[in-house]
Enzyme design. Sequence first.
Site, PDB file in Angstrom:
ATOM      1  N   GLU A   1      -5.951  -5.412  10.065  1.00 57.58           N
ATOM      2  CA  GLU A   1      -5.027  -4.293  10.280  1.00 57.58           C
ATOM      3  C   GLU A   1      -5.350  -3.536  11.526  1.00 57.58           C
ATOM      4  O   GLU A   1      -6.184  -2.770  11.604  1.00 57.58           O
ATOM      5  CB  GLU A   1      -4.927  -3.261   9.284  1.00 57.58           C
ATOM      6  CG  GLU A   1      -4.450  -3.856   7.921  1.00 57.58           C
ATOM      7  CD  GLU A   1      -4.046  -2.904   6.850  1.00 57.58           C
ATOM      8  OE1 GLU A   1      -2.789  -2.869   6.625  1.00 57.58           O
ATOM      9  OE2 GLU A   1      -4.601  -1.872   6.647  1.00 57.58           O
TER      10      GLU A   1
ATOM     11  N   SER B   1       2.767  -2.260  10.312  1.00 55.22           N
ATOM     12  CA  SER B   1       4.388  -2.616  10.762  1.00 55.22           C
ATOM     13  C   SER B   1       4.718  -3.879  10.441  1.00 55.22           C
ATOM     14  O   SER B   1       5.642  -4.080  10.953  1.00 55.22           O
ATOM     15  CB  SER B   1       4.358  -2.083  12.063  1.00 55.22           C
ATOM     16  OG  SER B   1       3.855  -0.769  12.500  1.00 55.22           O
TER      17      SER B   1
ATOM     18  N   LYS C   1      -0.110   4.198  -0.246  1.00 59.62           N
ATOM     19  CA  LYS C   1      -0.565   5.580   0.562  1.00 59.62           C
ATOM     20  C   LYS C   1      -0.252   6.693  -0.617  1.00 59.62           C
ATOM     21  O   LYS C   1      -0.487   6.542  -1.860  1.00 59.62           O
ATOM     22  CB  LYS C   1       0.112   5.670   1.724  1.00 59.62           C
ATOM     23  CG  LYS C   1      -0.058   4.595   2.509  1.00 59.62           C
ATOM     24  CD  LYS C   1       0.074   4.653   3.864  1.00 59.62           C
ATOM     25  CE  LYS C   1      -0.053   3.107   4.672  1.00 59.62           C
ATOM     26  NZ  LYS C   1      -0.092   3.322   6.070  1.00 59.62           N
TER      27      LYS C   1
ATOM     28  N   GLY D   1       1.746   1.941  10.643  1.00 63.60           N
ATOM     29  CA  GLY D   1       2.791   3.192  10.607  1.00 63.60           C
ATOM     30  C   GLY D   1       3.180   3.349  12.119  1.00 63.60           C
ATOM     31  O   GLY D   1       4.057   4.445  12.122  1.00 63.60           O
TER      32      GLY D   1
ATOM     33  N   ASN E   1       0.954  -1.053   0.082  1.00 64.01           N
ATOM     34  CA  ASN E   1      -0.013   0.001   0.044  1.00 64.01           C
ATOM     35  C   ASN E   1       0.821   1.043  -0.049  1.00 64.01           C
ATOM     36  O   ASN E   1       1.315   1.704   0.946  1.00 64.01           O
ATOM     37  CB  ASN E   1      -0.741  -0.031   1.262  1.00 64.01           C
ATOM     38  CG  ASN E   1      -1.798   1.206   1.445  1.00 64.01           C
ATOM     39  OD1 ASN E   1      -1.810   1.934   0.344  1.00 64.01           O
ATOM     40  ND2 ASN E   1      -2.480   1.391   2.591  1.00 64.01           N
TER      41      ASN E   1
ATOM     42  N   GLU F   1      -7.056   4.737   7.603  1.00 60.59           N
ATOM     43  CA  GLU F   1      -6.772   5.825   7.353  1.00 60.59           C
ATOM     44  C   GLU F   1      -7.840   6.568   6.762  1.00 60.59           C
ATOM     45  O   GLU F   1      -8.302   7.718   6.760  1.00 60.59           O
ATOM     46  CB  GLU F   1      -5.491   6.184   6.420  1.00 60.59           C
ATOM     47  CG  GLU F   1      -4.398   5.929   7.219  1.00 60.59           C
ATOM     48  CD  GLU F   1      -3.097   5.405   6.641  1.00 60.59           C
ATOM     49  OE1 GLU F   1      -2.897   5.387   5.315  1.00 60.59           O
ATOM     50  OE2 GLU F   1      -2.018   4.848   7.299  1.00 60.59           O
TER      51      GLU F   1
ATOM     52  N   HIS G   1      -9.595   1.067   4.539  1.00 63.31           N
ATOM     53  CA  HIS G   1      -8.303   1.271   4.964  1.00 63.31           C
ATOM     54  C   HIS G   1      -8.485   2.317   6.211  1.00 63.31           C
ATOM     55  O   HIS G   1      -9.249   3.104   6.188  1.00 63.31           O
ATOM     56  CB  HIS G   1      -7.339   1.767   4.107  1.00 63.31           C
ATOM     57  CG  HIS G   1      -5.989   1.965   4.732  1.00 63.31           C
ATOM     58  ND1 HIS G   1      -5.523   2.695   5.547  1.00 63.31           N
ATOM     59  CD2 HIS G   1      -4.907   1.041   4.861  1.00 63.31           C
ATOM     60  CE1 HIS G   1      -4.293   2.526   6.214  1.00 63.31           C
ATOM     61  NE2 HIS G   1      -3.986   1.279   5.482  1.00 63.31           N
TER      62      HIS G   1
END
Length: 242
Positions: free
Chosen positions: A163, A204, A9, A169, A7, A94, A92
Amino acid sequence: MKILAGNWKMFKTREEIEKFFQEINLTIVSSEVRKIICVSHSHLEAALAMATGSGVEIFAQNCATEAWGAFTGEVSALQLKDLGIHGTLVGHSERRQYFGDDDESCLKRATSALKAGLEVIYCVGERLEERKSGSTLAVLERQTQGVVALVRDFPAKVTVAYEPVWAIGTGLVAEAAQIAEAHAFLASRFSQSPEKVGLLYGGSVKVTNFKEIGQIPHVDGGLVGGASLEASSYVALHNCLL
Ligand code: PGA
């Protein structure tokens, strides 16, 4: 088949994408691992062209809830399909955290994508306070409520990515037992599906921990952000799944 999904991003220029594909050139093209990279809408067409012959499939990172219409700034699944894209991420964390995507709109996005003929990597995962209060499995149950029907109606077109939001992250990886518990729960959730539903872990993931994560029961691969950006790291992640 194991899956490595990168990904990217909101990273990478055309030049950087070109360099990435030059660097991985032929190293992993015909392996037994399914290789995917999710790219910003603006760079999908360039990435598709640059990935030709690399064995890597280019996916989008999101799609609109609707097929067409007055939705400024959105990109529909039909438009992605029109570009030659085969799939997209949906939900996702985010997107959920910064752009208001919720269970209802994620389900609409996924439905729209599947109806347009795209595959979907559907992301779920608990926030830190949910983990701490012991409601992880309840959150996963809620987030996958509508996904069970989608998986039935569009067999082999949906992959689910677990996730934990607190691991994305942050450098904090979920413990093997936490990953095993969540994946076992998701595997049983989708056990009635006509086709096996692939389950990815994300949060991560690094070259140093991916081999171990990939061997946890019901983990079919990874959805990887930061560590997927460099070609050498992407190839090393891939090799962890061989
Ligand atoms: P990370 O991101 O690997 O950088 O933690 C994972 C993701 O956002 O899917």
